[in-house]
Design a protein around this motif. Structure first.
Motif, short mmCIF file in Angstrom:
data_model
loop_
_atom_site.label_atom_id
_atom_site.label_comp_id
_atom_site.label_asym_id
_atom_site.label_seq_id
_atom_site.Cartn_x
_atom_site.Cartn_y
_atom_site.Cartn_z
N TYR A 1 0.94 -19.77 0.23
CA TYR A 1 -0.32 -18.92 -0.13
C TYR A 1 -1.00 -18.95 0.82
O TYR A 1 -1.45 -20.24 1.11
N VAL B 1 -0.27 -13.61 -0.11
CA VAL B 1 -1.61 -13.56 0.29
C VAL B 1 -2.54 -13.16 -1.08
O VAL B 1 -2.10 -12.68 -1.92
N LEU B 2 -3.68 -14.02 -1.25
CA LEU B 2 -4.42 -14.18 -2.22
C LEU B 2 -5.78 -13.98 -2.03
O LEU B 2 -6.12 -14.30 -0.66
N ASP B 3 -6.60 -13.98 -2.84
CA ASP B 3 -8.11 -13.55 -2.55
C ASP B 3 -8.66 -14.92 -2.29
O ASP B 3 -9.70 -15.12 -1.55
N SER B 4 -8.32 -15.83 -3.00
CA SER B 4 -8.77 -17.33 -2.80
C SER B 4 -7.82 -18.16 -3.14
O SER B 4 -6.85 -17.86 -4.05
N THR C 1 -4.94 -17.15 2.49
CA THR C 1 -5.98 -16.19 2.42
C THR C 1 -6.41 -15.55 3.88
O THR C 1 -6.16 -16.29 5.04
#
Length: 637
Positions: free
Chosen positions: A517, A554-557, A519
């Protein structure tokens, strides 16, 4: 004027070779102060007029910091301690501290340790969680961010106070606030007021009975070595010895100035940037209430370093990742080094930061259960690549194998295993409740004085620790152990990736395969950051084909714990749950995601799924999930 060095208290500690000579003198002969109050009292006696702390109201107002000398700081602590005593606070009771950093917070924390026990908590936790922690800590008094400093936190504090019914709830104001604050209302059975106004009415005599070395100083909430939220109890001696070990660094002297931006509910902020500088009479400049999380800080940080002649700073790897990309627009030649800890430092971040600033990173290793720091690294020729540092004086370390029965088998130097720590900084235990004698403690994972850190490592003959990952975070692919940090470092070398966390995805053939994962930096082209592109990048960097991730998401945080440390637990749960849902869908049995429940207990995972109505569907699920190594069961109808 510089005080002549006390070689008993401050031996030469300039290189790894210093350790043996330091330990030739017993710790008891070092004449360390008995308590954190004694540390402050000593500083106020030796350097009464020297600046102790400067608090900046916010980044844009970095010239408007409020500075207090050591004598002024001690007078504040005396007055607040007397205020706490007026409410009947006793040695075995706690003061709950619910606030971001502000000018009076260090004084309130030290006063709590002088009269009772400090219980700092993350002010942005849910009110119910804070209530549970402070009830366990036996908090009699609360000190919280007032409505001017953080209105959301003040509302949380009122909610907590309504449940706990403390003797008093005192509000903290923003640094440099002028005039009277807004009305605070009333709470039946609890005194409400502003801390600055209430303390101003009291005298400042010394405490009649200062704390002893064996008294509890603080309880810090932590994920614990098993990941479950716990309160870890520190004695006064734990904190003083650990702070002394850090302050003994020969690269800094009494004239050094430190920059601090970590929250005071974190042990790093307390030990590294409050207590350790106090032992040497050093000046600490604290950033605004958001600390390193204040976006505007990064537009002023190099100017702040130049103006205050900052010698060193302490932060986490993500801060240095940002600073590595920030143009140096001021004279930062005063910086001797920068301290990094709390989570693993990717080599790519180390290299980029030093290349950009010319400042070396000095890595440290520690955990709340060992007070704060257990090891420190060195700069220049004494830096050991791949190591988080050499053990600190008077702390013992070793590695061991844990057999299926839970027995420990000691390993020779250099052999990889679970890292164990023993010595004067190992905590007093986890808080399990309280009784007539005060807090009840459980030693948790301590056996014969040795603390199981839960980290996998090897320790060389010079006492340098080489971390190999968390025991529960290892990705085991077909019996092959993969360190997630290796994968994360490879992804972080990509110019658009700002953070990475690798976990194992269950696999029916290999047991687990790695996925990551991440950002991304803002406004990056999507065609350059798709999963296939990022996997291809990782493949060019990683030397081990088994470590190449099967997917990049992809994550925002990325998730962090209540004390702000990166955590893989939510990512592991998310990955496990998605694997189960994918298997059920492939078997033609779409499931309601809310019905699939995943639990983690250390390295063990268990899954429960709703039992279908038909026996045939139940058999299909049994066949599909039976291909995996994780434990699972049907929930009861």
């Amino acid at each position: 004027m510089t005080t002549p060095p006390d070689t008993t208290l401050w031996p030469d500690y300039s290189s790894p070779r210093s350790l043996a000579a330091i330990e030739e003198v017993p710790l008891a002969a070092r004449n360390l102060p008995a308590s954190t109050y004694a540390v402050l009292d000593r500083a106020a006696e030796q350097w009464p007029d020297r600046p102790a702390v400067t608090f900046l109201p916010r980044a844009e107002d970095w010239k408007a910091g409020r500075t207090r000398t050591y004598a002024q700081l001690r007078a504040e602590v005396h007055r607040i301690a007397n205020l706490f005593r007026s409410h009947g606070l006793e040695r075995g009771q706690a003061v709950g501290l619910i606030s971001p950093n502000t000018a009076l917070l260090p004084s309130a924390l030290l006063a709590a340790q002088t009269t009772g026990i400090a219980a700092p908590v993350n002010p942005h936790l849910p009110a119910a969680h804070i209530t549970e922690l402070l009830q366990l800590a036996r908090a009699r008094i609360l000190v919280a961010a007032g409505p001017e400093l953080d209105p959301d936190v003040w509302r949380t504090a009122l909610s907590v106070a309504a449940e706990l019914r403390p003797a008093a709830l005192y509000a903290l104001r923003p640094t440099g606030a002028q005039g009277p604050g807004p009305a605070l209302g009333a709470l039946p059975g609890t005194v409400l007021g502003y801390l600055d106004a209430a303390m101003a009415e009291l005298p400042d005599p010394r405490p009649a009975t200062p704390p002893a070395a064996s008294d509890l100083a603080a309880v810090f909430h932590t994920g614990g070595t098993t990941g479950a939220p716990k309160l870890a109890a520190h004695t006064q001696a734990n904190e003083v010895v650990d702070a002394w070990s850090i302050a003994a660094n020969s690269l800094l002297d009494e004239q050094s100035v430190l920059l601090a931006g970590l929250p005071l509910f974190h042990v790093n902020a307390l030990v590294v940037t409050l207590l350790a500088p106090m032992l040497r009479g050093q000046h600490v400049v604290w950033t605004g209430p958001l600390g390193y999380r204040e976006p505007a800080l990064y537009g002023h940080i190099w100017t702040i370093v130049e103006h205050y002649r900052i010698s060193a700073m302490s932060a986490v790897p993500t801060v240095y990742s940002v600073l590595a990309q920030l143009p140096v627009n001021a004279d930062i030649s005063s910086m001797r080094f920068a301290v990094v800890g709390a989570s693993a430092l990717p080599e790519a971040v180390r290299t980029a930061f030093t290349r950009n600033t010319g400042v070396e990173l000095c890595e440290g290793y520690g955990l709340t259960e060992a007070t704060c720091a257990t090891a420190r690294s060195f700069t220049g020729h004494d830096h050991r690549p791949g190591s988080v540092g050499q053990r600190l004086p008077y702390q013992q370390i070793k590695t061991a194998l844990v057999d299926p029965r839970g027995e420990w088998q000691d390993l020779p130097a250099g052999a990889p295993g679970v890292l164990l720590v023993k010595g004067p900084t190992v905590f007093a235990g986890y808080v399990t409740g309280h009784g007539p004698e005060g807090l009840r403690l459980d030693g948790g994972t301590i056996r014969d004085g040795w603390l199981d850190t839960g980290d996998l490592a090897r320790v060389d003959e010079d006492g340098f620790i080489h971390l190999l990952g968390r025991a529960k975070d290892l990705i085991i692919r077909g019996g092959h152990n993969i360190d997630p940090a290796v994968i994360e470092d490879a992804l972080l070398q990509h110019p658009y990736i700002t953070a990475a966390s690798a976990v194992g995805r269950p696999d029916r053939h290999a047991g687990e395969v790695p996925i990551v994962y991440v950002t991304l930096a803002p406004d990056v082209p999507k065609e350059l950051t798709g999963p296939d592109v990022l996997i291809a990048h990782a493949r060019t960097v990683l030397h081990e084909s088994a470590a190449v991730p099967k997917d990049v998401i992809v994550l925002d945080s990325l998730p962090v714990t209540a004390v702000g440390k990166p955590t893989k637990v939510p990512l592991r749960i998310r990955t496990l749950k998605q694997t189960v849902l994918d298997e059920l869908a492939a078997a033609g049995l779409p499931a309601d995601p809310s019905g699939v429940d995943c639990h983690l207990d250390g390295a063990r995972v268990t899954v429960t799924v709703p039992r279908p109505a038909s026996a045939a569907d139940a058999e299909q699920i049994t066949t599909a999930l039976g291909r995996y190594t994780f434990g699972w069961a049907f929930t009861q109808l």
